[in-house]
Scaffold this active site. Structure first.
Site, short mmCIF file in Angstrom:
data_model
loop_
_atom_site.label_atom_id
_atom_site.label_comp_id
_atom_site.label_asym_id
_atom_site.label_seq_id
_atom_site.Cartn_x
_atom_site.Cartn_y
_atom_site.Cartn_z
N ASP A 265 -26.72 -9.87 -5.65
CA ASP A 265 -27.87 -8.90 -5.15
C ASP A 265 -27.30 -7.51 -5.06
OD1 ASP A 265 -30.23 -8.49 -4.37
OD2 ASP A 265 -30.11 -9.41 -2.39
N ASP B 254 0.68 -1.25 0.22
CA ASP B 254 0.14 0.04 -0.03
C ASP B 254 0.85 1.40 0.10
OD1 ASP B 254 -2.06 -1.94 0.24
OD2 ASP B 254 -2.78 -1.27 2.13
N LYS C 89 -27.23 -18.97 -18.88
CA LYS C 89 -27.17 -18.65 -20.06
C LYS C 89 -26.89 -19.45 -21.29
CE LYS C 89 -26.16 -13.85 -18.35
NZ LYS C 89 -25.08 -13.07 -17.98
N CYS D 241 -33.43 -11.24 37.82
CA CYS D 241 -33.51 -12.22 36.78
C CYS D 241 -34.78 -13.04 36.81
CB CYS D 241 -32.63 -13.27 37.31
SG CYS D 241 -32.24 -14.88 36.54
N ARG E 168 -29.90 1.02 -14.39
CA ARG E 168 -30.97 0.40 -15.27
C ARG E 168 -32.34 1.08 -15.24
NH1 ARG E 168 -35.16 -2.99 -15.14
NH2 ARG E 168 -35.22 -4.40 -16.95
N GLU F 197 -23.34 -18.52 -13.40
CA GLU F 197 -22.52 -17.73 -12.85
C GLU F 197 -23.76 -17.36 -11.82
OE1 GLU F 197 -21.81 -14.15 -15.23
OE2 GLU F 197 -23.15 -14.59 -16.60
N CYS G 256 -27.36 -11.73 35.36
CA CYS G 256 -27.91 -12.08 36.40
C CYS G 256 -26.62 -12.32 37.44
CB CYS G 256 -28.59 -13.56 36.22
SG CYS G 256 -28.81 -14.31 37.62
N SER H 17 -34.17 -7.68 -18.43
CA SER H 17 -34.30 -8.31 -17.20
C SER H 17 -34.48 -10.04 -17.30
CB SER H 17 -35.78 -8.12 -16.41
OG SER H 17 -36.71 -8.02 -17.25
N LEU H 18 -34.48 -10.63 -16.28
CA LEU H 18 -34.56 -12.34 -16.27
C LEU H 18 -35.72 -12.67 -15.92
CD1 LEU H 18 -30.99 -12.62 -15.00
CD2 LEU H 18 -31.63 -13.11 -17.18
N TYR I 193 2.25 2.07 -3.29
CA TYR I 193 1.04 2.58 -4.18
C TYR I 193 0.84 4.13 -3.97
CZ TYR I 193 -3.34 2.97 -6.53
OH TYR I 193 -4.52 3.64 -7.34
N ASP I 194 0.71 4.35 -2.69
CA ASP I 194 0.80 5.62 -2.14
C ASP I 194 1.62 6.65 -2.43
OD1 ASP I 194 -1.50 4.96 -1.01
OD2 ASP I 194 -0.79 4.73 1.14
N GLU J 120 -23.29 -5.78 -12.35
CA GLU J 120 -23.95 -5.41 -11.13
C GLU J 120 -23.19 -4.54 -10.16
OE1 GLU J 120 -26.87 -6.70 -11.47
OE2 GLU J 120 -27.67 -6.90 -9.64
#
Ligand code: 5U1
Length: 670
Positions: free
Chosen positions: A120, A35, A293, A411, A139, A116, A429, A84-85, A38-39, A176
């Protein structure tokens, strides 16, 4: 200002390098630089761009931080509609779909499908012109979506520029946008810490993050994009199968699902569905099914689509992991350590593949935060083996006259005072072993599989034995007689004899198991193992003080305090003595082989092992000083792949991690 050629070249090289490292980190999960390296390069490029603003390009990785906030999103008409499906929910419906496909194609041939996960998240279309990301649209209704370009540009796994030398003039990539589970957990912890409402699930969090008018907020959210298709394309022919098309997207630097596979016919689809169903909870993102598919693009074109759904694809939906139901009651459970846990008794609801009628409400803070009341309609979530939980109250459905729920001050089992220590979320308790609930839980824990493993002594039986006054603590178990047991309701002489035999068998144990079974607070299996292999004998452990305990890896001041306190209690020492007098024993502990080849190595077990169980393998590896992890990452040293190993094996291969089979594992263990 004219920019010196070498500066121009330096900026181009830095952009190229940073985009490459970004792809390796976020898309292929295979980082090549630290990291900090990269920085360092990032700051170098930022500085060049500040000194020479003309150098700034739209594909510069410095441009992912978000820009000026918008007033509203403008609308975009998709150049090709976003389809859509249609859904199926079981094998029979899938067979019917496959039959329809073959009827339309007028063939009896078994079809090759690309399979595949169905993520969600939110569907998105991203448009590249000459390889540069120029537009991203939601969409919407499939024809018109919203322009979320500025937000999508901040998502690290979305390339700002496609790589490779076969980039088309125009390509629209569909996929997605999701929030991976780990990022979601971290985000929600932060929301709670900031006194903000946590998100109900990763999908809502992803939607909320993508629909921010201020792209700087989106930039801070852990979003990812997985690509699954192509819309408009100009200036190049795509490969002839969906599978190969996805490989092309991956070569351009787009993230595709590592679970994508070609499978043969409905049988292949169903095998894939079953396997992915098993792996559902270990995937890094939420999925709600599998997309199948027809792999051959020419066949896809012949099949076409009807009313916005392609005839060549179908979604096989898994059971939902979130459902609505009503809270009939809130009850308090008293645990082994006296912790009072409020539990919502729910109207039974089918969620995550099982019927759920209880959900934990954790503690008073959680109840206050969610304000769950008896009579409320709530959203319940159950994912995999995770205990079902109430995610949110549907306030619009709250009936009149509901009252806030408060954990009692006495209790509910033994009426002792309930204490809640400063800074602790848990109310307890104060009755200790005077409280029958705590006694029952302590005995259940003692007999449980990972502790003394007393076969045939279920939770219900422990409750009956305590209620009937036959046992008060774990040591009393070993005084039970066949006559006493067989006089109990629904307990025949055979079961009674079996239980006495199981208790006899359980007496031969291991030191670590015995320690774990004592139920010392904060001493789980792993800590019990560390204590056993460090102290070797019970006498040595009983004499250890807190400084001596803290020396052990994994033991902090809190655990050390609980261990010392436990052994200081006279009644605990008495129970231990009676257990040992009853005949509990274990082989002498050996010092761990700390210089073993596996010592300190991180190992992941996946697939089915034939010669020993997973827990046996884990126990033996731990005894050799290895760490056994649940998921594969760049820190994994070895993956042991048994039969039908799935996504973990794929990930190991993609990360170049050494994969060994069960025979090698057995050799190691021997
Ligand atoms: N994985 C995946 N999800 N998904 C959603 N593939 C996929 N394909 C889709 C949709 C709506 O549509 C194409 C079949 C057009």
């Amino acid at each position: 200002m004219t920019i010196p050629t070498e500066i121009n070249q330096q900026a181009t090289d830095l952009r190229h390098l940073l985009n490459k490292y970004n792809n390796l980190y976020y898309v292929t999960d295979n980082p090549e630089v630290t990291d900090s390296e990269y920085d360092r390069l990032f700051i170098q490029l930022q500085k060049l761009e500040a000194d020479y603003p003309e150098l700034l390009t739209v594909d510069s990785p410095t441009q992912r931080v978000g820009g000026k906030a918008l007033d509203k999103f403008s609308q975009i008409t998709h150049s090709l509609p976003m389809l859509s499906l249609d859904n199926v929910f079981d094998g029979e419906e899938l067979h019917a779909f496959d039959q329809r496909v073959r009827d339309w194609l007028n063939t009896t041939n078994i079809q090759t499908y690309a399979a595949e996960p169905k993520l969600d998240g939110l569907a998105i279309s991203i448009r590249y012109e000459h390889g540069i990301l120029v537009q991203a649209a939601t969409r919407g209704d499939g024809t018109i979506g919203e322009d979320v370009t500025e937000n999508v540009r901040t998502i690290q796994s979305v390339p700002l520029k496609l790589s490779g030398d076969n980039v088309p003039e125009v390509v629209e990539i569909r996929g997605e946008i999701v929030m991976p589970k780990a990022g979601f957990e971290t985000l929600n912890k932060q929301q709670i810490a900031d006194n903000k409402k946590p998100f109900v699930n990763p999908r809502n969090a992803a939607a909320g993050s993508l629909r921010q008018l201020d792209s700087k907020i989106t930039a801070r959210r852990p979003l990812a994009m997985y690509c699954y298709g192509v819309g408009e394309i100009q200036g190049m022919d795509l490969p002839k199968t969906h599978y190969e098309t996805m490989q092309q997207l991956a070569q351009w630097g787009c993230q595709i699902s590592t679970e994508l596979l070609q499978v043969e016919g409905v049988d292949g689809c169903l095998a894939y569905i079953n396997k992915l169903g098993e792996q559902r909870d270990s995937l890094s993102y939420d999925i709600d099914g599998v997309v199948l598919k027809i792999d051959d693009i020419t066949l896809q074109q012949r099949l076409g689509f009807v009313s916005r759904a392609p005839r060549w694809a179908i979604a096989y939906k898994f059971p939902a992991q979130q459902e609505m139901t009503i809270v009939d009651d809130i009850e308090i459970q008293v645990g082994r350590t006296g912790a009072l846990t409020p539990v919502a008794r729910l109207q039974p609801v089918f969620v995550g593949g099982v019927t759920v009628s209880n959900a934990t409400l954790h503690n008073q803070d959680e109840i206050d935060r969610k304000d769950v009341r008896v009579g409320d309609t709530v959203i319940v979530r159950r994912a995999g083996d995770v205990i079902p939980e109430v995610v949110q109250v549907v306030l619009a459905k709250r009936p009149d006259n509901t009252v806030k729920f408060t954990i009692p001050t006495q209790c509910p089992i033994c009426q002792s005072d309930v204490e809640r220590l400063e800074g602790e979320a848990v109310a307890r308790c104060s009755g200790g072993l005077f409280c029958p609930a705590q006694r029952k839980e302590a005995i259940k824990h003692f007999a449980s599989r990972k502790a003394m493993d007393v076969d045939g002594l279920g939770d219900k039986l422990v409750e009956i034995l305590v209620d009937e006054g036959l046992i008060n603590d774990a040591a009393d178990l070993f005084k039970l007689t066949i006559e006493q047991l067989s006089s109990l309701d629904r307990m025949g002489e055979k079961s009674a004899t079996n239980l006495i035999a199981s208790l006899e068998t359980a007496k031969q144990t291991k030191f670590a198991r015995f320690l774990y079974s004592l139920g010392i607070r904060e001493v789980g299996e792993a800590t019990a193992r560390s204590l056993a292999s460090h102290f070797l004998t019970l006498e040595a452990l009983e004499m250890a003080d807190e400084p001596a305990l803290i020396e052990i890896e994994d033991v902090g001041p809190i655990v050390a305090h609980h261990v010392v306190t436990f052994f200081q209690q006279t009644h605990n020492r008495e129970v231990i003595k009676r257990l040992l007098d009853a005949g509990i024993n274990w082989p002498a502990e050996q010092k761990r082989i700390s210089d073993s080849e596996l010592s300190g190595k991180t190992i992941v077990l996946t697939g089915t092992l034939e010669q020993l169980s997973r827990s046996e393998a884990k126990e033996k590896l731990l005894a050799l000083g290895a760490k056994v992890a649940g998921s594969v990452s760049k820190n994994t040293d070895y993956v042991v792949a048994g039969r039908d190993a799935g996504s973990k094996l794929n990930k190991a291969e993609s990360l170049n991690i050494t994969v060994v089979d069960e025979t090698t594992l057995i050799n190691w263990l021997n």
